[in-house]
Design an enzyme around this catalytic site. Structure first.
Site, mmCIF file in Angstrom:
data_model
loop_
_atom_site.group_PDB
_atom_site.id
_atom_site.type_symbol
_atom_site.label_atom_id
_atom_site.label_comp_id
_atom_site.label_asym_id
_atom_site.label_seq_id
_atom_site.Cartn_x
_atom_site.Cartn_y
_atom_site.Cartn_z
ATOM 1 N N HIS A 34 0.834 -1.204 0.000
ATOM 2 C CA HIS A 34 0.000 0.000 0.000
ATOM 3 C C HIS A 34 0.872 1.259 0.000
ATOM 4 C CE1 HIS A 34 -3.614 2.394 1.472
ATOM 5 N NE2 HIS A 34 -2.612 3.210 1.728
ATOM 6 N N GLU A 35 1.833 1.307 0.914
ATOM 7 C CA GLU A 35 2.685 2.501 0.995
ATOM 8 C C GLU A 35 3.555 2.632 -0.249
ATOM 9 O OE1 GLU A 35 1.919 4.675 3.175
ATOM 10 O OE2 GLU A 35 0.560 3.248 4.129
ATOM 11 N N HIS A 74 1.742 4.495 -2.984
ATOM 12 C CA HIS A 74 1.876 5.949 -2.842
ATOM 13 C C HIS A 74 3.243 6.381 -3.375
ATOM 14 C CE1 HIS A 74 -1.675 6.703 -0.424
ATOM 15 N NE2 HIS A 74 -1.302 5.865 0.518
HETATM 16 ZN ZN LIG Z 1 -2.406 5.217 2.133
#
Ligand SMILES: [Zn+2]
Ligand SMILES: [Zn+2]
Length: 144
Positions: free
Chosen positions: A64-65, A68
């Protein structure tokens, strides 16, 4: 484990891209699994997520990170609401939301009425000479 090395490995294995910044543990994160800092490119991760949920779930938090991270540096939509983000997250099988951590029990002081047995919980200690049972006005005893 060396967190930065681990994130580098996940980045290569699951994205086919290099992670060139630093990953740090941040024990102050509460319900979030991690955080991306566009200013300097580093990632923070919540150590409790690994402790509580294990490596399989933690890897999805790392993904998830990294979504980004990679999207930001590729100048694509890197925020949660962005289409690019949603697509990439789905492709790499990342977690949309961090799983819940068991809430830490708040320590409460427990009292019981000597007369009628009614239990009371208070956040603060109370003066049992003054503070009486709300039902019968009996004296309270301190339990813990
Ligand atoms: Zn996030
Ligand atoms: Zn009572």
């Amino acid at each position: 484990m060396n967190l930065t090395d681990y994130v580098k490995q996940v980045s290569l294995d699951d994205f086919g891209k290099a992670f060139r910044h630093e990953a740090k543990w941040n024990a102050r994160l509460r319900s979030t699994g991690g955080r991306f800092f566009p200013k300097d490119g580093h990632l923070d991760f919540n150590p409790k997520m690994l402790e509580v949920h294990g490596l399989e779930v933690f890897r999805k938090i790392v993904r998830h990170e990294l979504c980004h991270y990679h999207l930001f540096f590729e100048k694509k939509g890197y925020k949660h609401a962005d289409r690019d983000f949603k697509i990439l997250l789905h492709q790499v099988d990342g977690l949309r939301f961090a799983p819940k951590l068991a809430e830490r029990p708040v320590s409460l002081h427990q009292y019981r009425c000597q007369n009628c047995g009614q239990d009371y919980q208070r956040k603060r200690k109370v003066d049992t000479k003054k503070y009486r049972c709300g039902k019968c006005h009996g004296y309270l005893i301190y339990r813990q």
